[in-house]
Structure formats: structure tokens, C-alpha cells
Design an enzyme around this catalytic site. Structure first.
Site, PDB file in Angstrom:
ATOM      1  N   LYS A 113      59.475  67.246  68.676  1.00 34.73           N
ATOM      2  CA  LYS A 113      58.991  67.778  69.944  1.00 34.73           C
ATOM      3  C   LYS A 113      58.244  69.104  69.757  1.00 34.73           C
ATOM      4  O   LYS A 113      57.372  69.442  70.552  1.00 34.73           O
ATOM      5  CB  LYS A 113      60.153  67.980  70.920  1.00 34.73           C
TER       6      LYS A 113
HETATM    7  C1  LIG Z   1      62.445  62.446  71.793  1.00 34.75           C
HETATM    8  C2  LIG Z   1      62.925  61.824  70.554  1.00 34.75           C
HETATM    9  C3  LIG Z   1      62.682  60.462  70.266  1.00 34.75           C
HETATM   10  C4  LIG Z   1      62.001  59.538  71.245  1.00 34.75           C
HETATM   11  O1  LIG Z   1      60.647  59.855  71.436  1.00 34.75           O
HETATM   12  P1  LIG Z   1      59.858  59.325  72.729  1.00 34.75           P
HETATM   13  O2  LIG Z   1      58.547  60.009  72.705  1.00 34.75           O
HETATM   14  O3  LIG Z   1      60.706  59.747  73.905  1.00 34.75           O
HETATM   15  O4  LIG Z   1      59.772  57.847  72.620  1.00 34.75           O
HETATM   16  C5  LIG Z   1      63.086  59.974  69.040  1.00 34.75           C
HETATM   17  N1  LIG Z   1      63.726  60.770  68.147  1.00 34.75           N
HETATM   18  C6  LIG Z   1      63.996  62.058  68.393  1.00 34.75           C
HETATM   19  C7  LIG Z   1      64.719  62.872  67.383  1.00 34.75           C
HETATM   20  C8  LIG Z   1      63.600  62.644  69.600  1.00 34.75           C
HETATM   21  O5  LIG Z   1      63.850  63.933  69.845  1.00 34.75           O
END
Ligand SMILES: *Cc1c(COP(=O)(O)O)cnc(C)c1O
Length: 497
Positions: A113
């Protein structure tokens, strides 16, 4: 380039407006009116550039109302001021079976993120200047664990902004909870919700689209925006890292120009995999996209049957950031794949809201299956894979990434033709230390910090400083509300009637 709402094609805004608003007033998501295409010489021209330089050139294709200088300043601030622990920002690791992991978690909060949330605040403050809005921006965020901390870190003390994060009380790992509860900053607030991620996300969406709430904010010189992947400013930096990964694979001689590869993405809200799909539309030679889920397998079922049905039990898993039954960004994919049929999108997503279900025609389902496969893996399979990858490579993968590796291996085993496999690695394993330690045969009867130490001892991988430091940080937020109390909580904390 202009952006439309998935629920109203006639609505047309600039990229700055799309980012500043976060979500369209009709509840739709902003989508670009076209997808820029890159040729081999364009990829060639990105070779040898730093991540920040590549990113600035790619952003220019989508954020056409920003100047080159503005974009370069944003990418410099996000990627070149030391918040990422590797100079290349992202890394590619090759495993013994030849598959590759695209490590996207070298940022300050140890999950992918950060790749977008380190730059979103810069885009947002620029966007606000550009649109001439003279209001304080209130970022409301629902999190399944990782977005919350990354958004808090990105927006901490950013002038002209406030941020409020809602997370599911029992739906995040203890490290994730600590990371959020200890967040410092004058403009931040964190609150637990008695419910799951979907309850948080629905609560936030309802507040966003409530006209009375919007009026109350406007009277007080404020407006909402979003740091969730419903905000276009979150998605476009994610497209960048897939394009950049392809260029890096060319540079390293892993691929030759135009060589196709398969991309697997551990998926929850469908943001990360949608970014991969946009990269493919732009010309990155992706043969196929594999959508990896945990047992909250609403997307696997959708890809297999064409029926999206959220009426099912919600399961808390060891990959909590994927514990999601309403994958918001699917709306964008369907908008593009129906030839921008906004009326159809309104119908389906209206039905999702009222009946919790919609069904797409077989013809569209077939086209989706030509580009995407899905599979799902339970906690036992996830932990098995962490153990296996560690035994084979001495490499620790986090729980979400392990779900991706399961799906990738399964896909490769079942395919007649073999392609290079790239798997998005979405979090640092220390973020989910307990499950990871258990998976490699460690004793987990200890507090979360002792678990970090044990994991380091066993694996030799260094504990990220950002997590080790939490131990000495004070817990600043203990608020907890029910979903229906969220609007009152927001009004109270913002000090508005
Ligand atoms: C947010 C997240 C996901 C999922 O990603 P999306 O964009 O919501 O599909 C997978 N793995 C981790 C570690 C995350 O933080």
C-alpha cells in the site's frame, strides 16, 4: 484525459478533480476515458531510469492536467527521500522453481500500500490547489489492515488534510492494530468498528455519499476524499509498478522485448490486480492474470460462474487484508469490459447493494475468463506454502504472498504452455509474524514482539525497524463503534453539527 463515473458516463472531470473527490457523487468510481498505449520503444526509453523518473513519465500519461515539474516533484517526495529501504523502491526475487516475486513492501509500513500511499498525499494537495478548492480535505478510510497504516503514515501532518481510519475490531493482525493505534500526528484519528472490513467499507461509502453529511462538511469548510483504492490516485501508482517491473525484467535480461509472462496477484478489493490489468491494456505483455484468494472466495466464484454473490459467511483468515466480500474495483473492470455501459453498471451495482448479488451474461464471463483465472486457498495451504518456500529457498513469504504462490504454482501445473511467472509479493512477513512463525515450525506462545525476535532467529531475515520500534510507542487510540454509529462519530470528531 478526462475521467467519467462508472455509473454516469456523462459526468466528466479532470484527473485533479477525480483525485480530490475520491469517489463520484453518484457512488460510481472514476475511470479514464481511454488507456494510453506503450510500444516497445516506449518501454526501451524507460530503461536506465530511476523508479521515480519512470513513475513521473508514466503518470504524465494519465494525469494530463499536472505539469512535468509537478509530477517529478511528487515522485521525488514519495520515492527519493529515504522512506523506502531499497533505492530501487521495488525488488524482484527469483525462487528455486524459477518463479519471481515482485516485492512491493519495502516502504515505511511494510506492505504494498505504501507504493501508492506515499505519493497520494502529494497528488491530493496538488489536486486541491489545481481545482481551486479552498477547503480542508477529510480523508475517510476503511481498512482491512494495511491501507490504514499506510494512509496514516502518508497523510500524517500534511497541511490542509485530516485523516480518519476505520478498521474491523477483530479483523486485523496484532501488528497491524499496533501500527495504527500508535500513529502520531495532529491530524489523525483511528477507530475500530464492531464488524468486518465490508462493514467498515459500507459505513465509509454511506458517509461519503450522504448529501446531509456533505452539506455539513461544506458549511464547515471541509470536504471528503478517499485514500482507498476507489480513489484513482491510488490506482495509477499501482499501474506504474507493473510497467516498471516489466522494464526491470528487460534490463536484467529475464525477458526479451515482447515476451509474455503470467502475473499472479493476491486479491481482496481487486485494486492491485486491476492495476495489473490496466498495465496489460497499456502494452505490458501479460499472457494471463491469476487472481489469488483466501477462503473468502467471492472472486474465484465470480470468475468461474459469472455470478457475484456476497451472501455468504465471512471468514477471518491468516491473510486478513484479503478478508473481503465486496471487491469495489471490479466495478471499473466491468465498466471497461462492457464497452462503458454505465446503465448496466448502475443496474448490477444497485442489485449488489439491495440483493447482494448480480450475474453477468455468459458472453462477458467468457471474455473475463480469457484474461483472468481465479483460485482460492485456505489457511492450512497458506501456511504449508510458507513452510515449503522457506525450506526450498530459505526465504520468508508473508501469508498473502503465500496465497499468491499457491495460486501461481497451481496455474503453472495445469497450463500446457509454460510462461515466466511473476507473483506480486504484497507484505513483509513480519507483519503477520505469528502465522509465519507457526508455518516454519516455530513456537508461537509469546507476545507479538517476542515473535518477531524468534522469527529473526530462525530465518536470519532482519526485523524491519518500523515494526521493532512499535514496542516503545504509546497506544493513542482505543475508540470503538458499531457501523451505525460511524456517522455520529465522524461528526463529533470533526466538530460539526
Ligand atoms: C491490501 C492487500 C491485499 C489485497 O489487495 P487489493 O488491492 O485489495 O486486492 C493483499 N495483500 C496485502 C498484504 C494487502 O495489504
Amino acid at each position: 484525459m478526462f475521467y467519467h463515473s462508472t455509473r454516469n458516463k456523462a459526468l466528466s472531470v479532470s484527473s485533479a478533480e477525480a483525485i480530490a473527490q475520491g469517489i463520484a457523487a453518484d457512488g460510481g468510481l472514476f475511470v479514464p476515458d481511454s488507456v494510453p498505449e506503450l510500444r516497445e520503444e516506449d518501454f526501451e526509453a524507460l530503461k536506465g531510469l530511476s523508479y521515480a523518473e519512470r513513475a513521473a513519465r508514466l503518470f504524465k500519461l494519465y494525469l494530463t492536467d499536472f505539469t512535468d515539474e509537478e509530477l517529478r516533484e511528487c515522485t521525488h517526495n514519495a520515492y527519493e527521500t529515504g522512506s523506502f529501504e531499497t533505492p530501487d523502491v521495488q525488488e524482484i526475487t527469483t525462487l528455486a522453481d524459477g518463479s519471481m516475486l515482485l516485492e512491493l513492501w519495502h516502504g515505511p509500513t511494510c506492505a504494498f500500500k505504501d507504493m501508492a500511499l506515499q505519493i497520494l498525499p502529494h497528488f491530493l494537495t496538488r489536486s486541491i490547489q489545481k481545482t481551486g478548492i479552498d477547503r480542508e480535505v477529510v480523508i475517510l478510510t476503511a481498512t482491512s489492515g494495511d491501507t490504514g497504516k499506510a494512509a496514516l503514515a502518508g497523510f500524517q501532518d500534511v497541511p490542509g488534510t485530516r485523516i480518519m481510519v476505520f478498521y474491523p475490531e477483530d479483523g486485523v493482525s496484532s501488528m497491524q492494530k499496533r501500527q495504527m493505534q500508535t500513529q502520531e500526528g495532529e491530524n489523525v484519528r483511528v477507530c475500530a468498528v464492531k464488524g468486518n472490513f465490508d462493514d467498515c467499507q459500507n459505513g465509509v461509502k454511506a458517509i461519503f455519499t450522504d448529501p446531509e453529511m456533505q452539506e455539513a462538511l461544506a458549511r464547515n469548510g471541509m470536504q471528503f476524499s478517499s485514500a482507498n483504492s476507489i480513489n484513482w490516485g491510488r490506482l495509477v501508482p499501482q499501474i506504474v509498478y507493473y510497467v516498471s517491473a516489466y522494464v526491470t525484467m528487460l534490463e536484467k535480461g529475464i525477458l526479451v522485448p515482447g515476451q509474455r509472462f503470467v502475473l499472479t496477484v493476491p486479491t481482496g478489493n481487486f485494486g492491485n490486480i486491476l492495476a495489473a490489468w490496466y498495465a496489460k491494456q497499456m502494452g505490458v505483455p501479460v499472457q494471463h492474470l491469476v487472481c489469488a484468494s483466501n477462503i473468502n472466495k467471492v472472486l474465484t466464484d465470480f470468475i468461474d460462474t459469472g455470478i457475484y454473490d456476497r451472501n455468504r459467511d465471512f471468514h477471518a483468515t491468516v491473510s486478513p487484508s484479503m478478508d473481503i466480500l465486496i471487491s469495489s474495483n471490479l466495478e471499473r473492470l466491468l465498466y471497461h469490459m462492457t464497452g462503458e455501459d454505465d446503465a448496466q453498471i448502475r443496474e448490477w451495482f444497485g442489485a449488489l447493494k439491495t440483493a447482494g448479488r448480480y450475474e453477468i451474461p455468459a458472453e462477458l464471463k467468457n471474455r473475463i475468463q480469457a484474461e483472468f483465472s481465479g483460485s482460492f486457498w485456505d489457511d492450512a495451504a497458506t501456511k504449508d506454502m510458507i513452510g515449503k518456500v522457506f525450506a526450498e529457498n530459505g526465504y520468508l513469504s508473508d501469508t498473502h504472498t503465500a496465497v499468491g504462490i499457491c495460486a501461481a504454482r497451481d496455474y503453472t501445473a495445469k497450463s500446457a504452455e509454460k510462461y515466466p511467472m511473476l507473483i506480486a509479493s504484497t507484505a513483509n512477513p513480519y507483519k503477520f509474524g505469528k502465522a509465519v512463525l507457526e508455518a516454519i515450525g516455530g513456537d508461537t506462545d509469546a507476545d507479538e514482539y517476542e515473535i518477531l525476535d524468534r522469527l529473526q532467529e530462525k530465518s536470519g531475515m532482519k526485523i524491519p525497524a518500523a515494526l521493532a520500534d512499535l514496542k516503545t510507542k504509546e497506544v493513542l487510540f482505543r475508540d470503538s463503534v458499531a457501523q451505525d454509529q460511524m456517522p455520529a462519530y465522524v461528526r463529533e470528531k470533526l466538530g460539526i453539527q
